[in-house]
Design a protein around this motif. Structure first.
Motif, PDB file in Angstrom:
ATOM      1  N   VAL A 117       0.823  -1.199   0.000  1.00 19.32           N
ATOM      2  CA  VAL A 117       0.000   0.000   0.000  1.00 19.32           C
ATOM      3  C   VAL A 117       0.862   1.255   0.000  1.00 19.32           C
ATOM      4  O   VAL A 117       0.509   2.276  -0.566  1.00 19.32           O
ATOM      5  CB  VAL A 117      -0.926   0.009   1.234  1.00 19.32           C
ATOM      6  CG1 VAL A 117      -1.823   1.227   1.238  1.00 19.32           C
ATOM      7  CG2 VAL A 117      -1.756  -1.252   1.259  1.00 19.32           C
ATOM      8  N   TYR A 118       2.022   1.155   0.630  1.00 22.64           N
ATOM      9  CA  TYR A 118       2.795   2.368   0.852  1.00 22.64           C
ATOM     10  C   TYR A 118       3.926   2.579  -0.144  1.00 22.64           C
ATOM     11  O   TYR A 118       4.474   3.664  -0.242  1.00 22.64           O
ATOM     12  CB  TYR A 118       3.292   2.422   2.298  1.00 22.64           C
ATOM     13  CG  TYR A 118       2.093   2.566   3.168  1.00 22.64           C
ATOM     14  CD1 TYR A 118       1.441   3.796   3.240  1.00 22.64           C
ATOM     15  CD2 TYR A 118       1.513   1.482   3.791  1.00 22.64           C
ATOM     16  CE1 TYR A 118       0.272   3.939   3.947  1.00 22.64           C
ATOM     17  CE2 TYR A 118       0.337   1.607   4.509  1.00 22.64           C
ATOM     18  CZ  TYR A 118      -0.274   2.856   4.584  1.00 22.64           C
ATOM     19  OH  TYR A 118      -1.435   2.995   5.272  1.00 22.64           O
ATOM     20  N   ARG A 119       4.247   1.560  -0.887  1.00 27.36           N
ATOM     21  CA  ARG A 119       5.336   1.697  -1.844  1.00 27.36           C
ATOM     22  C   ARG A 119       5.014   2.777  -2.868  1.00 27.36           C
ATOM     23  O   ARG A 119       5.833   3.590  -3.208  1.00 27.36           O
ATOM     24  CB  ARG A 119       5.588   0.352  -2.531  1.00 27.36           C
ATOM     25  CG  ARG A 119       6.988   0.290  -3.100  1.00 27.36           C
ATOM     26  CD  ARG A 119       7.267  -1.049  -3.713  1.00 27.36           C
ATOM     27  NE  ARG A 119       7.634  -2.048  -2.729  1.00 27.36           N
ATOM     28  CZ  ARG A 119       7.329  -3.337  -2.858  1.00 27.36           C
ATOM     29  NH1 ARG A 119       6.654  -3.764  -3.882  1.00 27.36           N
ATOM     30  NH2 ARG A 119       7.713  -4.207  -1.950  1.00 27.36           N
TER      31      ARG A 119
ATOM     32  N   SER B  55      -5.663  -2.962  11.870  1.00 31.68           N
ATOM     33  CA  SER B  55      -4.707  -2.337  10.955  1.00 31.68           C
ATOM     34  C   SER B  55      -3.902  -3.407  10.215  1.00 31.68           C
ATOM     35  O   SER B  55      -2.946  -3.093   9.514  1.00 31.68           O
ATOM     36  CB  SER B  55      -3.794  -1.363  11.699  1.00 31.68           C
ATOM     37  OG  SER B  55      -2.871  -2.054  12.499  1.00 31.68           O
ATOM     38  N   LYS B  56      -4.279  -4.681  10.399  1.00 34.73           N
ATOM     39  CA  LYS B  56      -3.621  -5.754   9.650  1.00 34.73           C
ATOM     40  C   LYS B  56      -4.521  -6.200   8.506  1.00 34.73           C
ATOM     41  O   LYS B  56      -5.690  -6.507   8.724  1.00 34.73           O
ATOM     42  CB  LYS B  56      -3.324  -6.933  10.571  1.00 34.73           C
ATOM     43  CG  LYS B  56      -2.290  -6.582  11.614  1.00 34.73           C
ATOM     44  CD  LYS B  56      -1.672  -7.778  12.250  1.00 34.73           C
ATOM     45  CE  LYS B  56      -0.435  -7.372  13.011  1.00 34.73           C
ATOM     46  NZ  LYS B  56      -0.403  -7.965  14.340  1.00 34.73           N
ATOM     47  N   PRO B  57      -3.969  -6.253   7.307  1.00 32.92           N
ATOM     48  CA  PRO B  57      -4.793  -6.588   6.145  1.00 32.92           C
ATOM     49  C   PRO B  57      -5.547  -7.910   6.287  1.00 32.92           C
ATOM     50  O   PRO B  57      -6.707  -8.003   5.898  1.00 32.92           O
ATOM     51  CB  PRO B  57      -3.783  -6.649   5.007  1.00 32.92           C
ATOM     52  CG  PRO B  57      -2.676  -5.751   5.426  1.00 32.92           C
ATOM     53  CD  PRO B  57      -2.606  -5.875   6.913  1.00 32.92           C
ATOM     54  N   PHE B  58      -4.919  -8.936   6.881  1.00 30.57           N
ATOM     55  CA  PHE B  58      -5.615 -10.232   6.926  1.00 30.57           C
ATOM     56  C   PHE B  58      -6.816 -10.208   7.866  1.00 30.57           C
ATOM     57  O   PHE B  58      -7.785 -10.933   7.662  1.00 30.57           O
ATOM     58  CB  PHE B  58      -4.647 -11.374   7.247  1.00 30.57           C
ATOM     59  CG  PHE B  58      -4.140 -11.403   8.653  1.00 30.57           C
ATOM     60  CD1 PHE B  58      -4.828 -12.117   9.641  1.00 30.57           C
ATOM     61  CD2 PHE B  58      -2.980 -10.730   9.013  1.00 30.57           C
ATOM     62  CE1 PHE B  58      -4.358 -12.151  10.950  1.00 30.57           C
ATOM     63  CE2 PHE B  58      -2.512 -10.765  10.324  1.00 30.57           C
ATOM     64  CZ  PHE B  58      -3.208 -11.469  11.285  1.00 30.57           C
ATOM     65  N   VAL B  59      -6.750  -9.358   8.902  1.00 26.31           N
ATOM     66  CA  VAL B  59      -7.898  -9.234   9.812  1.00 26.31           C
ATOM     67  C   VAL B  59      -9.071  -8.582   9.075  1.00 26.31           C
ATOM     68  O   VAL B  59     -10.214  -9.037   9.158  1.00 26.31           O
ATOM     69  CB  VAL B  59      -7.518  -8.429  11.076  1.00 26.31           C
ATOM     70  CG1 VAL B  59      -8.739  -8.181  11.949  1.00 26.31           C
ATOM     71  CG2 VAL B  59      -6.446  -9.164  11.869  1.00 26.31           C
ATOM     72  N   LEU B  60      -8.746  -7.548   8.319  1.00 20.02           N
ATOM     73  CA  LEU B  60      -9.794  -6.876   7.541  1.00 20.02           C
ATOM     74  C   LEU B  60     -10.389  -7.828   6.508  1.00 20.02           C
ATOM     75  O   LEU B  60     -11.587  -7.825   6.260  1.00 20.02           O
ATOM     76  CB  LEU B  60      -9.223  -5.637   6.845  1.00 20.02           C
ATOM     77  CG  LEU B  60      -8.843  -4.474   7.761  1.00 20.02           C
ATOM     78  CD1 LEU B  60      -8.057  -3.419   6.999  1.00 20.02           C
ATOM     79  CD2 LEU B  60     -10.082  -3.852   8.393  1.00 20.02           C
ATOM     80  N   GLU B  61      -9.507  -8.647   5.949  1.00 19.02           N
ATOM     81  CA  GLU B  61      -9.971  -9.597   4.940  1.00 19.02           C
ATOM     82  C   GLU B  61     -10.944 -10.601   5.567  1.00 19.02           C
ATOM     83  O   GLU B  61     -11.990 -10.899   5.004  1.00 19.02           O
ATOM     84  CB  GLU B  61      -8.756 -10.314   4.345  1.00 19.02           C
ATOM     85  CG  GLU B  61      -9.048 -10.983   3.027  1.00 19.02           C
ATOM     86  CD  GLU B  61      -7.815 -11.674   2.477  1.00 19.02           C
ATOM     87  OE1 GLU B  61      -6.693 -11.178   2.718  1.00 19.02           O
ATOM     88  OE2 GLU B  61      -7.981 -12.718   1.832  1.00 19.02           O
ATOM     89  N   GLN B  86      -6.705   3.868   5.364  1.00 17.11           N
ATOM     90  CA  GLN B  86      -6.000   3.772   4.086  1.00 17.11           C
ATOM     91  C   GLN B  86      -6.025   2.347   3.538  1.00 17.11           C
ATOM     92  O   GLN B  86      -6.175   2.146   2.334  1.00 17.11           O
ATOM     93  CB  GLN B  86      -4.561   4.271   4.245  1.00 17.11           C
ATOM     94  CG  GLN B  86      -4.533   5.780   4.442  1.00 17.11           C
ATOM     95  CD  GLN B  86      -3.141   6.347   4.472  1.00 17.11           C
ATOM     96  OE1 GLN B  86      -2.211   5.697   4.943  1.00 17.11           O
ATOM     97  NE2 GLN B  86      -2.983   7.557   3.991  1.00 17.11           N
ATOM     98  N   LEU B  87      -5.885   1.360   4.432  1.00 11.30           N
ATOM     99  CA  LEU B  87      -5.983  -0.032   3.976  1.00 11.30           C
ATOM    100  C   LEU B  87      -7.381  -0.303   3.429  1.00 11.30           C
ATOM    101  O   LEU B  87      -7.543  -0.940   2.384  1.00 11.30           O
ATOM    102  CB  LEU B  87      -5.676  -1.000   5.129  1.00 11.30           C
ATOM    103  CG  LEU B  87      -4.224  -1.099   5.598  1.00 11.30           C
ATOM    104  CD1 LEU B  87      -4.130  -1.976   6.836  1.00 11.30           C
ATOM    105  CD2 LEU B  87      -3.327  -1.651   4.506  1.00 11.30           C
ATOM    106  N   CYS B  88      -8.389   0.178   4.149  1.00 10.96           N
ATOM    107  CA  CYS B  88      -9.774  -0.033   3.720  1.00 10.96           C
ATOM    108  C   CYS B  88      -9.989   0.549   2.331  1.00 10.96           C
ATOM    109  O   CYS B  88     -10.657  -0.034   1.490  1.00 10.96           O
ATOM    110  CB  CYS B  88     -10.744   0.614   4.709  1.00 10.96           C
ATOM    111  SG  CYS B  88     -10.908  -0.327   6.223  1.00 10.96           S
TER     112      CYS B  88
END
Lengths: 155, 221
Positions: A117-119, B55-61, B86-88
């Motif tokens: 995401v940050y790259r 804030s961990k992608p796999f948890v959101l997944e 931002q991940l969302c």
């Protein structure tokens, strides 16, 4: 405000986080004669620095713009962000890029999943897990190449 | 299809919000780091609860974030909230992200970083307290464009100098509009010849800098 006039026009590196990596890097850069400002929330963290460290130390929260202003980030050439919290590192990196336009920003991320995401944000990231895995892979390959050779070296 | 809302972090705030969203018929999932908090949240009928670091992608997944329409980050840390939103947005393409921030100075920065809606609890609460301390018949209902413009409610006291006057006679700034008048809870569409009465509730749309002057004209204080 810290006075850095004595450094003249030479390049300035700001490091956030005085852990094992932050302090080691600060010592190295300082030994190499570079100008360094090291920021950490916790004053006691600076005890990890060698007595020969010639850079500056600033106690404060680097997610706060006032602290970054105090570290004169606006005139820094490089920012290295190595606190032990990925999310903190990400936020500081984005603050620096948006509000201070720092030319080079390097950021450590423990979790390789967040890296993608940050790259693209113009922030250079490095992930210790990935680096270690690569290094171990290389050591394994070296070992396989030498039949019953003595193993030496490392990273 | 039912709108899906993802609430990440927060305990009391998450509980209140989840309750309110569920009552309105939304599909709600709450993610919380603390297993004890999750147990309490899980007692709410209809609420899906996940334990983990949002804030961990796999948890959101795991929480099926890619199917959510709205993500709300309520953790106590600004950096966590920023990364969650931002991940969302980037990984899961959630259309609307809402973040809480502890510091008023970060609101602008969060918007710049692509979060759709940023709420600063501190400045919201202090501005309400300020309003309440200033005048009790006057309340800001909704601050707009970062607080520069406000929709507010004003009840005309019996002592008001404007009672019996028409709106056309009022000396109000051009930056203040009386949007509607509630008389005995019935809305009236205001015109230049509408006469004001005691206990009328005026809904004002005003530039923040003109508000105090308008209140003075309308209440005489």
């Amino acid at each position: 405000m810290l006075s850095l006039n004595l450094f003249g026009k030479s390049k300035l590196t700001v490091i956030v986080g005085c852990g094992r990596l932050g302090s080691t890097l600060a010592n190295q850069l300082s030994d190499a004669g570079k100008n360094v400002i090291l920021i950490d929330q916790n004053e006691a963290a600076f005890r990890k620095l060698s007595p020969a460290y010639a850079g500056l130390m600033l106690t404060g929260d680097a997610t706060d713009r006032a602290t970054l202003n105090q570290a004169e980030l606006n005139r820094a050439d490089h920012l290295v962000i190595v606190t032990n919290n990925d999310n903190t590192n990400i936020m500081i990196a984005q603050l620096a890029r948006e509000c201070f336009r720092t030319p080079q920003i390097i950021c450590r991320l423990y979790d390789p999943q967040r890296e993608c995401v940050y790259r693209e944000f113009g922030i250079q990231t490095l992930c210790p897990t990935r680096l270690s895995a690569l290094a171990i892979e290389r050591l394994l390959a070296d070992c396989a190449a030498i039949p019953d050779g003595k193993q030496e070296g490392g990273y | 299809m039912k709108k899906r809302i993802l609430i990440i972090g927060g305990y009391h705030k998450a509980q209140r919000l989840a309750r309110s969203f569920l009552d309105k018929g939304y599909d709600v999932t709450a993610i919380n780091k603390d297993p004890a908090h999750c147990q309490v949240l899980a007692q709410m009928r209809g609420l899906t609860v996940m334990t983990g670091d949002g804030s961990k992608p796999f948890v959101l997944e795991d929480a099926a974030a890619e199917q959510a329409d709205i993500a709300i980050a309520l953790t106590p840390r600004d950096d966590d909230n920023l990364v969650i939103c931002q991940l969302c947005k980037k990984l899961f393409h959630i259309r609307k992200t809402v973040s809480l921030t502890a510091s008023p100075e970060k609101v602008k920065f969060f918007y710049k970083m692509g979060i759709d809606s940023v709420v600063c609890a501190l400045s919201t609460i202090t501005s309400i307290v300020e309003q309440q301390a200033f005048l009790d018949e006057f309340t800001t209902l909704l601050p707009l464009s970062g607080g520069q413009l406000r929709i507010s409610e004003l009840r005309l006291p019996a002592s008001s100098p404007v009672i019996g006057k028409t709106l056309g006679e009022l000396q109000l700034s051009r930056e203040v509009i009386i949007a509607t008048i509630l008389r005995a809870d019935q809305p009236l569409v205001p015109h230049g010849d509408t006469r004001l009465a005691a206990q009328d509730v005026l809904i004002l749309i005003a530039a923040a800098r003109q508000e105090a002057a308008a209140v003075k004209v309308l209440t005489g204080r």
